[in-house]
Design an enzyme around this catalytic site. Sequence first.
Site, PDB file in Angstrom:
ATOM      1  N   TYR A 115       0.165   6.373 -18.823  1.00 39.12           N
ATOM      2  CA  TYR A 115       0.178   6.798 -17.415  1.00 39.12           C
ATOM      3  C   TYR A 115      -1.229   6.941 -17.097  1.00 39.12           C
ATOM      4  CZ  TYR A 115       4.808   6.640 -16.417  1.00 39.12           C
ATOM      5  OH  TYR A 115       6.108   7.296 -15.781  1.00 39.12           O
TER       6      TYR A 115
ATOM      7  N   GLU B 265      -0.914   8.658 -13.641  1.00 38.66           N
ATOM      8  CA  GLU B 265      -0.966   8.278 -12.343  1.00 38.66           C
ATOM      9  C   GLU B 265      -1.885   8.936 -11.542  1.00 38.66           C
ATOM     10  OE1 GLU B 265       2.273  11.468 -11.879  1.00 38.66           O
ATOM     11  OE2 GLU B 265       4.029   9.679 -12.316  1.00 38.66           O
TER      12      GLU B 265
ATOM     13  N   ASP C  30       1.232 -10.127   5.625  1.00 34.89           N
ATOM     14  CA  ASP C  30       1.696  -9.906   4.764  1.00 34.89           C
ATOM     15  C   ASP C  30       1.625 -11.398   4.219  1.00 34.89           C
ATOM     16  OD1 ASP C  30       3.522 -10.288   2.509  1.00 34.89           O
ATOM     17  OD2 ASP C  30       5.321  -9.536   3.399  1.00 34.89           O
TER      18      ASP C  30
ATOM     19  N   THR D 204       1.974 -10.484  -2.305  1.00 35.21           N
ATOM     20  CA  THR D 204       2.098 -10.345  -4.182  1.00 35.21           C
ATOM     21  C   THR D 204       1.283 -10.381  -4.981  1.00 35.21           C
ATOM     22  OG1 THR D 204       3.653 -12.215  -3.901  1.00 35.21           O
ATOM     23  CG2 THR D 204       4.739  -9.977  -4.025  1.00 35.21           C
TER      24      THR D 204
ATOM     25  N   LYS E 201       3.191 -15.300  -6.482  1.00 34.84           N
ATOM     26  CA  LYS E 201       3.096 -16.694  -6.219  1.00 34.84           C
ATOM     27  C   LYS E 201       2.146 -17.811  -5.938  1.00 34.84           C
ATOM     28  CE  LYS E 201       6.851 -13.892  -3.020  1.00 34.84           C
ATOM     29  NZ  LYS E 201       6.132 -13.177  -3.017  1.00 34.84           N
TER      30      LYS E 201
ATOM     31  N   ARG F 168       3.968 -10.090 -11.926  1.00 28.11           N
ATOM     32  CA  ARG F 168       4.878  -9.627 -10.824  1.00 28.11           C
ATOM     33  C   ARG F 168       3.828  -8.340 -10.262  1.00 28.11           C
ATOM     34  NH1 ARG F 168       9.237 -12.678 -10.585  1.00 28.11           N
ATOM     35  NH2 ARG F 168      10.483 -11.651  -9.090  1.00 28.11           N
TER      36      ARG F 168
HETATM   37  N1  DSN Z   1      12.257 -14.101  -1.130  1.00 27.18           N
HETATM   38  C1  DSN Z   1      11.097 -13.977  -2.196  1.00 27.18           C
HETATM   39  C2  DSN Z   1      10.955 -15.738  -2.187  1.00 27.18           C
HETATM   40  O1  DSN Z   1      11.540 -15.708  -2.338  1.00 27.18           O
HETATM   41  O2  DSN Z   1      10.596 -15.691  -1.183  1.00 27.18           O
HETATM   42  C3  DSN Z   1      10.434 -13.616  -1.268  1.00 27.18           C
HETATM   43  O3  DSN Z   1      10.047 -11.535  -1.924  1.00 27.18           O
END
Ligand code: DSN
Length: 424
Positions: free
Chosen positions: A60, A62, A206, A232, A235, A241
């Site tokens: 932990y 924080e 974003d 994120t 991707k 993740r």
């Molecule tokens: N829902 C995701 C996507 O597949 O684009 C993005 O958060």
Amino acid sequence: MSKEQTILHDPHLSERDPEIFSLIKEEEKRETDKIRLIASENYASRAVLEATGSILTNKYSEGYADKRYYEGQQVIDQVENLAINRMKALFGAEHVNVQPYSGSPANLAVYLAFCDPGDPILGLSLPAGGHLTHGWKVSISGKYFNSVGYGVRKDDHRIDFDEVARLAKEHRPKLIWAGTSAYPRTLDFAKFREIADDVGALLIADIAHISGLVAGGQHPSPVGIADVVTSTTHKTLRGPRGGVIMCKEEHAKAIDRAVFPGLQGGPHNHVTAGIAVAAKEANTPEFKAYAKDVVDNAQALAESLLGHGFSLVTGGTDNHLIVADVTAKGIAGKVAAQALDRAGIVCNYNSIPFDPRKPFDPSGIRIGTSSFTSRGMKAAEAKLLGDWINEVVAAPEDDKVIEKVAREVKECCDSFPPPGIPVD
Ligand code: DSN
């Protein structure tokens, strides 16, 4: 307890929980034997997986480095600082927060930092290719804020900047989102900046879908243009993740306070370590070549599909994804996606701009080339993929066609083992 007894009481997963173990093995096989085209997915490297699966999950922490609410941060502070510094180096950001649990919490932290409930916000609407968290009505972002959506032009499906400017003037949003989930073209961040400045709005980019392309030099960067950039990490960036927020120094305090203690508790340190590894991997010539291949492959696939008479949203792609209107081929998006899955080609059904059909049964499919490219597949395989998609979409109920394509897909996959998955 002796060392032997500890080992006796700490068996491997295969022994402790054979059900979960065999499900993981099944998923490894699925990810190995099928061509994965979901635009938001990828294959994380073995190194990223090792860091993410490490004992750092036990701790932990924080707070932030040197300002934690728990003792014992001798290692964690170093891990988090490495992740931050590597992301700074990769994107040229002034300030980085690597604690958001994923993209949606990162975006929620932005609202918490800058908006009050009821404030006007402006984002690309979901059916036009935007993201839920940019103000879509079923999301908290659409419920707690006075959300206004801009769209794309009817004739070419490109972002309608006249509409963005008009809506910005009319609604004076607190912030404007420049970001997408199903938009196959380059984003003009400078144009968004101009509109935001005209109405005194913050500009938030974003880049969840395209962060790997930005890092790899295949998409213009919003860093230095937008006030805040969220993403994120799993991707096109190929990390674990997770989420990240990058911002100008002037917003650093507001963002950090919003993430913790505003929104989250302890950061997921095992994920932070995975992000650090991914940022190191992405800052290499190999990753730049990968990002180029992702775009080249998407364009080769688009060409192949256009050659088969498919109708593509915007007529093609500049990035890692394609949205195809399959109704022009006499089939609905969901039927096409399900038939393709049976043939070993995994994508998702997706709304197209101005879709006359419902979101749960839309006109399109969305196809991304990030995972495909991570296996080393190139333009020749992208061309083949277009042929297979065409065959399946033309005969979604024909088991013989589906089985034939599935066999060919599997043979192709056998030549391109994906990273991160152990070979048994
Ligand atoms: N829902 C995701 C996507 O597949 O684009 C993005 O958060």
